[in-house]
Design a protein around this motif. Structure first.
Motif, PDB file in Angstrom:
ATOM      1  N   LEU A   7       0.868  -1.168   0.000  1.00 50.30           N
ATOM      2  CA  LEU A   7       0.000   0.000   0.000  1.00 50.30           C
ATOM      3  C   LEU A   7       0.908   1.222   0.000  1.00 50.30           C
ATOM      4  CD1 LEU A   7      -3.207   0.419   2.037  1.00 50.30           C
ATOM      5  CD2 LEU A   7      -1.711   2.328   1.608  1.00 50.30           C
ATOM      6  N   ASP A   8       0.744   2.066  -0.982  1.00 47.72           N
ATOM      7  CA  ASP A   8       1.611   3.229  -1.170  1.00 47.72           C
ATOM      8  C   ASP A   8       1.037   4.438  -0.425  1.00 47.72           C
ATOM      9  OD1 ASP A   8       2.877   5.557  -2.265  1.00 47.72           O
ATOM     10  OD2 ASP A   8       3.463   4.382  -4.016  1.00 47.72           O
ATOM     11  N   GLY A   9       1.689   4.827   0.660  1.00 47.72           N
ATOM     12  CA  GLY A   9       1.225   5.932   1.489  1.00 47.72           C
ATOM     13  C   GLY A   9       1.136   7.254   0.757  1.00 47.72           C
ATOM     14  N   LYS A  10       2.075   7.486  -0.151  1.00 44.49           N
ATOM     15  CA  LYS A  10       2.039   8.739  -0.917  1.00 44.49           C
ATOM     16  C   LYS A  10       0.825   8.783  -1.836  1.00 44.49           C
ATOM     17  CE  LYS A  10       6.903   9.995  -0.920  1.00 44.49           C
ATOM     18  NZ  LYS A  10       8.070  10.317  -1.746  1.00 44.49           N
ATOM     19  N   LYS A  11       0.506   7.652  -2.461  1.00 42.79           N
ATOM     20  CA  LYS A  11      -0.673   7.598  -3.331  1.00 42.79           C
ATOM     21  C   LYS A  11      -1.943   7.804  -2.516  1.00 42.79           C
ATOM     22  CE  LYS A  11       0.947   4.621  -7.070  1.00 42.79           C
ATOM     23  NZ  LYS A  11       0.672   3.372  -7.798  1.00 42.79           N
ATOM     24  N   TRP A  38      -3.240   7.726   9.279  1.00 39.26           N
ATOM     25  CA  TRP A  38      -2.046   8.541   9.503  1.00 39.26           C
ATOM     26  C   TRP A  38      -0.782   7.705   9.333  1.00 39.26           C
ATOM     27  CZ3 TRP A  38       1.911   8.467  13.131  1.00 39.26           C
ATOM     28  CH2 TRP A  38       2.723   9.600  13.175  1.00 39.26           C
ATOM     29  N   LEU A  39      -0.778   6.516   9.928  1.00 41.24           N
ATOM     30  CA  LEU A  39       0.395   5.645   9.817  1.00 41.24           C
ATOM     31  C   LEU A  39       0.631   5.190   8.382  1.00 41.24           C
ATOM     32  CD1 LEU A  39       0.010   3.402  12.988  1.00 41.24           C
ATOM     33  CD2 LEU A  39       1.849   5.033  12.528  1.00 41.24           C
ATOM     34  N   LEU A  40      -0.422   4.832   7.683  1.00 39.88           N
ATOM     35  CA  LEU A  40      -0.276   4.394   6.298  1.00 39.88           C
ATOM     36  C   LEU A  40       0.261   5.510   5.413  1.00 39.88           C
ATOM     37  CD1 LEU A  40      -3.570   2.324   5.866  1.00 39.88           C
ATOM     38  CD2 LEU A  40      -1.237   1.416   5.991  1.00 39.88           C
ATOM     39  N   GLU A  41      -0.243   6.720   5.605  1.00 38.86           N
ATOM     40  CA  GLU A  41       0.226   7.846   4.790  1.00 38.86           C
ATOM     41  C   GLU A  41       1.657   8.239   5.137  1.00 38.86           C
ATOM     42  OE1 GLU A  41      -3.958  10.107   3.757  1.00 38.86           O
ATOM     43  OE2 GLU A  41      -2.530  11.100   5.070  1.00 38.86           O
ATOM     44  N   ARG A  42       2.041   8.040   6.353  1.00 37.82           N
ATOM     45  CA  ARG A  42       3.386   8.417   6.780  1.00 37.82           C
ATOM     46  C   ARG A  42       4.450   7.512   6.163  1.00 37.82           C
ATOM     47  NH1 ARG A  42       5.563  10.265  12.549  1.00 37.82           N
ATOM     48  NH2 ARG A  42       7.728   9.921  12.077  1.00 37.82           N
ATOM     49  N   ARG A  43       4.113   6.236   6.009  1.00 34.46           N
ATOM     50  CA  ARG A  43       5.059   5.281   5.421  1.00 34.46           C
ATOM     51  C   ARG A  43       4.822   5.183   3.933  1.00 34.46           C
ATOM     52  NH1 ARG A  43       3.071   0.717   8.705  1.00 34.46           N
ATOM     53  NH2 ARG A  43       3.017   1.655  10.756  1.00 34.46           N
ATOM     54  N   GLU A  44       5.888   5.278   3.159  1.00 37.72           N
ATOM     55  CA  GLU A  44       5.748   5.187   1.704  1.00 37.72           C
ATOM     56  C   GLU A  44       5.374   3.773   1.282  1.00 37.72           C
ATOM     57  OE1 GLU A  44       8.381   5.944  -2.297  1.00 37.72           O
ATOM     58  OE2 GLU A  44       8.952   6.938  -0.456  1.00 37.72           O
ATOM     59  N   PHE A  49      -0.126  -4.669   5.323  1.00 43.70           N
ATOM     60  CA  PHE A  49      -1.463  -4.095   5.442  1.00 43.70           C
ATOM     61  C   PHE A  49      -2.480  -5.216   5.265  1.00 43.70           C
ATOM     62  CE2 PHE A  49      -0.485  -4.003   0.950  1.00 43.70           C
ATOM     63  CZ  PHE A  49      -1.656  -4.428   0.359  1.00 43.70           C
ATOM     64  N   HIS A  50      -3.657  -5.015   5.781  1.00 42.18           N
ATOM     65  CA  HIS A  50      -4.725  -5.998   5.649  1.00 42.18           C
ATOM     66  C   HIS A  50      -5.536  -5.680   4.396  1.00 42.18           C
ATOM     67  CE1 HIS A  50      -3.870  -7.627   9.567  1.00 42.18           C
ATOM     68  NE2 HIS A  50      -3.924  -6.420  10.087  1.00 42.18           N
ATOM     69  N   PRO A  51      -5.720  -6.647   3.508  1.00 42.74           N
ATOM     70  CA  PRO A  51      -6.508  -6.382   2.295  1.00 42.74           C
ATOM     71  C   PRO A  51      -7.876  -5.753   2.564  1.00 42.74           C
ATOM     72  CG  PRO A  51      -5.347  -8.452   2.058  1.00 42.74           C
ATOM     73  CD  PRO A  51      -5.131  -7.990   3.488  1.00 42.74           C
TER      74      PRO A  51
END
Length: 72
Positions: A7-11, A38-44, A49-51
């Protein structure tokens, strides 16, 4: 050899902001906690991640799940 999909946090952040949604609004619409977003967006690169989380976020943003992932 299989590609690693993450999962791409930047996208996620780019699509969320283009849709005019705050993290709180996305949380409310998707059922995914604000802290998780917040955590997902912070990490590129989010390899763990859970589908179902990906599906919930994509649905709330009106995009396909594949729009939120990248691979190597």
């Amino acid at each position: 050899m299989l590609a690693t999909v993450y999962l791409d946090g930047k996208k996620l952040k780019r699509i969320r902001t283009l849709k005019g949604k705050t993290q709180r609004a996305l949380s409310s619409e998707s059922g995914v906690s604000t802290s998780t977003i917040w955590l997902l967006e912070r990490r590129e690169k989010n390899e763990n991640f859970h589908p179902p989380t990906l599906t919930k976020l994509a649905r709330a943003l009106g995009v396909e799940p594949t729009d939120l992932v990248s691979g190597e």
